[in-house]
Design a protein around this motif. Structure first.
Motif, PDB file in Angstrom:
ATOM      1  N   ALA A 185       9.221   7.664  -6.477  1.00  0.00           N
ATOM      2  CA  ALA A 185       9.308   6.235  -6.197  1.00  0.00           C
ATOM      3  C   ALA A 185      10.228   5.970  -5.010  1.00  0.00           C
ATOM      4  CB  ALA A 185       9.819   5.492  -7.426  1.00  0.00           C
ATOM      5  N   VAL A 186      11.385   6.627  -4.983  1.00  0.00           N
ATOM      6  CA  VAL A 186      12.341   6.434  -3.884  1.00  0.00           C
ATOM      7  C   VAL A 186      11.724   6.853  -2.555  1.00  0.00           C
ATOM      8  CG1 VAL A 186      14.517   7.287  -2.903  1.00  0.00           C
ATOM      9  CG2 VAL A 186      14.416   6.546  -5.291  1.00  0.00           C
ATOM     10  N   ASN A 187      11.001   7.955  -2.554  1.00  0.00           N
ATOM     11  CA  ASN A 187      10.354   8.411  -1.313  1.00  0.00           C
ATOM     12  C   ASN A 187       9.314   7.409  -0.823  1.00  0.00           C
ATOM     13  OD1 ASN A 187      11.844  10.778  -1.184  1.00  0.00           O
ATOM     14  ND2 ASN A 187      10.347  11.955  -2.377  1.00  0.00           N
ATOM     15  N   LEU A 188       8.530   6.881  -1.753  1.00  0.00           N
ATOM     16  CA  LEU A 188       7.528   5.877  -1.383  1.00  0.00           C
ATOM     17  C   LEU A 188       8.201   4.600  -0.879  1.00  0.00           C
ATOM     18  CD1 LEU A 188       5.062   6.348  -4.359  1.00  0.00           C
ATOM     19  CD2 LEU A 188       4.487   6.685  -1.951  1.00  0.00           C
ATOM     20  N   LEU A 189       9.277   4.202  -1.542  1.00  0.00           N
ATOM     21  CA  LEU A 189       9.980   2.984  -1.162  1.00  0.00           C
ATOM     22  C   LEU A 189      10.663   3.122   0.191  1.00  0.00           C
ATOM     23  CD1 LEU A 189      11.533   2.163  -4.650  1.00  0.00           C
ATOM     24  CD2 LEU A 189       9.760   0.847  -3.493  1.00  0.00           C
ATOM     25  N   SER A 190      11.120   4.328   0.494  1.00  0.00           N
ATOM     26  CA  SER A 190      11.786   4.550   1.783  1.00  0.00           C
ATOM     27  C   SER A 190      10.813   4.474   2.948  1.00  0.00           C
ATOM     28  CB  SER A 190      12.483   5.915   1.785  1.00  0.00           C
ATOM     29  OG  SER A 190      11.526   6.966   1.730  1.00  0.00           O
ATOM     30  N   GLU A 191       9.524   4.559   2.632  1.00  0.00           N
ATOM     31  CA  GLU A 191       8.502   4.450   3.677  1.00  0.00           C
ATOM     32  C   GLU A 191       8.136   3.004   3.972  1.00  0.00           C
ATOM     33  OE1 GLU A 191       5.220   6.818   2.382  1.00  0.00           O
ATOM     34  OE2 GLU A 191       6.424   8.645   2.181  1.00  0.00           O
ATOM     35  N   GLY A 192       8.830   2.085   3.287  1.00  0.00           N
ATOM     36  CA  GLY A 192       8.656   0.661   3.604  1.00  0.00           C
ATOM     37  C   GLY A 192       7.509   0.002   2.890  1.00  0.00           C
ATOM     38  N   ALA A 193       7.328   0.282   1.601  1.00  0.00           N
ATOM     39  CA  ALA A 193       6.284  -0.398   0.833  1.00  0.00           C
ATOM     40  C   ALA A 193       6.613  -1.886   0.749  1.00  0.00           C
ATOM     41  CB  ALA A 193       6.179   0.208  -0.565  1.00  0.00           C
ATOM     42  N   GLU A 194       5.694  -2.720   1.216  1.00  0.00           N
ATOM     43  CA  GLU A 194       5.952  -4.163   1.303  1.00  0.00           C
ATOM     44  C   GLU A 194       6.117  -4.785  -0.075  1.00  0.00           C
ATOM     45  OE1 GLU A 194       3.899  -8.184   3.227  1.00  0.00           O
ATOM     46  OE2 GLU A 194       2.962  -6.214   3.484  1.00  0.00           O
ATOM     47  N   GLY A 195       7.119  -5.673  -0.193  1.00  0.00           N
ATOM     48  CA  GLY A 195       7.321  -6.409  -1.429  1.00  0.00           C
ATOM     49  C   GLY A 195       8.034  -5.634  -2.510  1.00  0.00           C
ATOM     50  N   THR A 196       8.718  -4.543  -2.145  1.00  0.00           N
ATOM     51  CA  THR A 196       9.390  -3.709  -3.150  1.00  0.00           C
ATOM     52  C   THR A 196      10.904  -3.725  -2.993  1.00  0.00           C
ATOM     53  OG1 THR A 196       9.126  -1.786  -1.702  1.00  0.00           O
ATOM     54  CG2 THR A 196       7.422  -2.148  -3.367  1.00  0.00           C
ATOM     55  N   GLU A 197      11.432  -4.632  -2.196  1.00  0.00           N
ATOM     56  CA  GLU A 197      12.872  -4.646  -1.936  1.00  0.00           C
ATOM     57  C   GLU A 197      13.684  -4.783  -3.226  1.00  0.00           C
ATOM     58  OE1 GLU A 197      10.666  -6.567  -0.495  1.00  0.00           O
ATOM     59  OE2 GLU A 197      10.658  -6.085   1.647  1.00  0.00           O
ATOM     60  N   ALA A 198      13.179  -5.599  -4.147  1.00  0.00           N
ATOM     61  CA  ALA A 198      13.943  -5.884  -5.365  1.00  0.00           C
ATOM     62  C   ALA A 198      14.073  -4.671  -6.273  1.00  0.00           C
ATOM     63  CB  ALA A 198      13.281  -7.030  -6.131  1.00  0.00           C
ATOM     64  N   SER A 214      -2.441   1.534  -2.670  1.00  0.00           N
ATOM     65  CA  SER A 214      -1.367   0.549  -2.629  1.00  0.00           C
ATOM     66  C   SER A 214      -0.036   1.253  -2.884  1.00  0.00           C
ATOM     67  CB  SER A 214      -1.592  -0.545  -3.678  1.00  0.00           C
ATOM     68  OG  SER A 214      -0.443  -1.372  -3.801  1.00  0.00           O
ATOM     69  N   ARG A 215       0.730   1.450  -1.825  1.00  0.00           N
ATOM     70  CA  ARG A 215       2.016   2.124  -1.964  1.00  0.00           C
ATOM     71  C   ARG A 215       2.946   1.311  -2.862  1.00  0.00           C
ATOM     72  NH1 ARG A 215       3.839   2.819   3.434  1.00  0.00           N
ATOM     73  NH2 ARG A 215       2.498   4.646   3.513  1.00  0.00           N
ATOM     74  N   ARG A 216       2.822  -0.001  -2.766  1.00  0.00           N
ATOM     75  CA  ARG A 216       3.661  -0.882  -3.578  1.00  0.00           C
ATOM     76  C   ARG A 216       3.426  -0.655  -5.071  1.00  0.00           C
ATOM     77  NH1 ARG A 216       2.525  -7.338  -4.006  1.00  0.00           N
ATOM     78  NH2 ARG A 216       4.196  -7.892  -5.434  1.00  0.00           N
ATOM     79  N   ALA A 217       2.160  -0.693  -5.504  1.00  0.00           N
ATOM     80  CA  ALA A 217       1.844  -0.501  -6.919  1.00  0.00           C
ATOM     81  C   ALA A 217       2.210   0.905  -7.374  1.00  0.00           C
ATOM     82  CB  ALA A 217       0.370  -0.781  -7.164  1.00  0.00           C
ATOM     83  N   LEU A 218       1.938   1.897  -6.520  1.00  0.00           N
ATOM     84  CA  LEU A 218       2.223   3.281  -6.885  1.00  0.00           C
ATOM     85  C   LEU A 218       3.725   3.505  -7.033  1.00  0.00           C
ATOM     86  CD1 LEU A 218       1.127   6.088  -7.417  1.00  0.00           C
ATOM     87  CD2 LEU A 218       1.147   6.527  -4.949  1.00  0.00           C
ATOM     88  N   ALA A 219       4.515   2.987  -6.071  1.00  0.00           N
ATOM     89  CA  ALA A 219       5.961   3.170  -6.129  1.00  0.00           C
ATOM     90  C   ALA A 219       6.551   2.473  -7.355  1.00  0.00           C
ATOM     91  CB  ALA A 219       6.606   2.624  -4.854  1.00  0.00           C
ATOM     92  N   THR A 220       6.082   1.257  -7.614  1.00  0.00           N
ATOM     93  CA  THR A 220       6.598   0.511  -8.764  1.00  0.00           C
ATOM     94  C   THR A 220       6.235   1.203 -10.073  1.00  0.00           C
ATOM     95  OG1 THR A 220       6.363  -1.548  -7.510  1.00  0.00           O
ATOM     96  CG2 THR A 220       6.653  -1.737  -9.882  1.00  0.00           C
ATOM     97  N   GLY A 221       4.995   1.664 -10.162  1.00  0.00           N
ATOM     98  CA  GLY A 221       4.561   2.354 -11.372  1.00  0.00           C
ATOM     99  C   GLY A 221       5.327   3.630 -11.624  1.00  0.00           C
ATOM    100  N   ARG A 222       5.550   4.412 -10.580  1.00  0.00           N
ATOM    101  CA  ARG A 222       6.289   5.661 -10.758  1.00  0.00           C
ATOM    102  C   ARG A 222       7.751   5.392 -11.123  1.00  0.00           C
ATOM    103  NH1 ARG A 222       5.308   9.457 -12.568  1.00  0.00           N
ATOM    104  NH2 ARG A 222       6.072  11.143 -11.231  1.00  0.00           N
TER     105      ARG A 222
END
Length: 360
Positions: free
Chosen positions: A283-296, A252-260
């Protein structure tokens, strides 16, 4: 005679009209003639005659003289006396019938006054239906800023769920209720209120029982942020680590990005800026890949990374990241933009950029 006995004797003296008073009491302190007519099953003329008798006896009165179809009890004790004269089973049955009338013939009530319908369903012991509407009523109160009312309605939702039997359906409602309740308490009383973490921890447990990884991620994210904002960085980091484990285990890229990101925030808050940089960059790198639900959280990660880089002497990169965060937020919700602009002030203050601070 007691006051209750005196009032009951007064109602009993009205004959058939006393039954109409009981039905009206089930509806509430005020009621519409058409709703009472539907609940009673009586003809319009017969019911009108009994209503007039109750008005003449001083039990009821018109809410507005020009609108004869809406009435109210003259005193709360009169209504209570009429209601208390019903057997519990009869009262529950009437509340259930009334809820069905509202649902079938007044469907707008579900959206305009969900608490009213929820109360009748709870009185009818239709616990799961009541819980769903108490949740809806709580969310509606929250959305207009009535936090105390929202908390009371969320509590009613949980009380109804405690009596419900459909475990999976009730747990889905319980998760939403505990998550929403926790954040409402947080926004009203602050992160130090123990009820906040209790509610969010309960939400995480329910999400885990449901096997809903997205819901679990939401609950853990909120729990970690609350602990972070209450300066319990060790506990916040521990929850963030659980999110990282969740993201790694289930890809889950979303959980991983948020956790990091949250681990990076905790490292930043405790002065471990190199570790903060590492976590926030990942986290920024994961988020830039478009992890769903992480816009906030994307703007938050960019700004905190910018602050970290500034502290580490990389001021040009820090300024570039802040500008990127602001531009990104301009294409999202107004709230996201406001939060990003507020957080960006840290960087511009550190860089003594007075012109940019005034512009924001």
């Amino acid at each position: 005679l007691t006051l209750q006995g005196t009032l009951m004797a007064r109602l009993d003296s009205l004959g058939d009209a006393s039954t109409t008073a009981q039905l009206a009491a089930v509806i509430g302190p005020e009621f519409e003639f058409d709703v009472l007519c539907r609940l009673s099953g009586k003809s319009h003329d017969a019911l009108q005659s009994e209503i007039l008798a109750l008005v003449d006896a001083g039990v009821l009165r018109n809410v507005m003289p020009s609108a004869s179809n809406r009435y109210e009890f003259r005193h709360a004790l009169l209504r209570q006396a009429a209601y208390d004269s019903l057997l519990h089973a009869d009262a529950a049955r009437l509340h259930s019938e009334l809820a069905d009338i509202y649902t079938g013939e007044y469907p707008e009530l579900r959206n305009t006054s969900p608490a009213v319908l929820a109360q009748h369903l709870a009185s009818a012991k239709r616990w799961l239906d009541a819980a769903g509407l108490w949740l809806q009523a709580g969310l509606a109160a929250r959305d207009v800023g009535s936090t105390i009312e929202a908390m009371a309605r969320f509590d009613n939702c949980l009380h109804s769920l405690d009596s419900a039997t459909a475990m999976k359906e009730s747990n889905a409602i319980r998760f939403k209720c505990q998550l929403s309740r926790g954040m409402v308490i947080y926004h009203h009383f602050g992160p130090g209120d123990p009820r906040v973490q209790d509610a969010l921890s309960a939400a995480a447990e329910v999400a885990d029982d449901l096997g809903d990884r997205d819901a679990l991620s939401d609950a853990l994210t909120s729990l970690s942020l609350v602990r972070y904002n209450s300066a319990d960085f060790s506990a916040a980091s521990k929850v963030a680590g659980t999110l990282v484990e969740l993201g790694t285990q289930f890809a889950s890229r979303r959980a991983l990005a948020t956790g990091r990101m949250l681990e990076g925030l905790c490292s930043f808050a405790t002065g471990r800026f190199r570790e903060a940089q590492q976590g926030l960059e990942e986290a920024v790198n994961l988020l830039s890949e478009g992890a769903e639900g992480t816009e906030a959280i994307q703007g938050r990660a960019l700004v905190y990374l910018a602050v970290t880089l500034h502290i580490l002497g990389r001021t040009a990169e820090a300024r570039s990241l802040v500008n990127a965060a602001i531009e990104l937020a301009r294409h999202r919700r107004a709230l996201d933009l406001a939060v990003t602009l507020g957080n960006s002030l840290y960087v511009f203050s550190l860089q003594s950029n007075i012109q940019q601070i005034r512009r924001i």
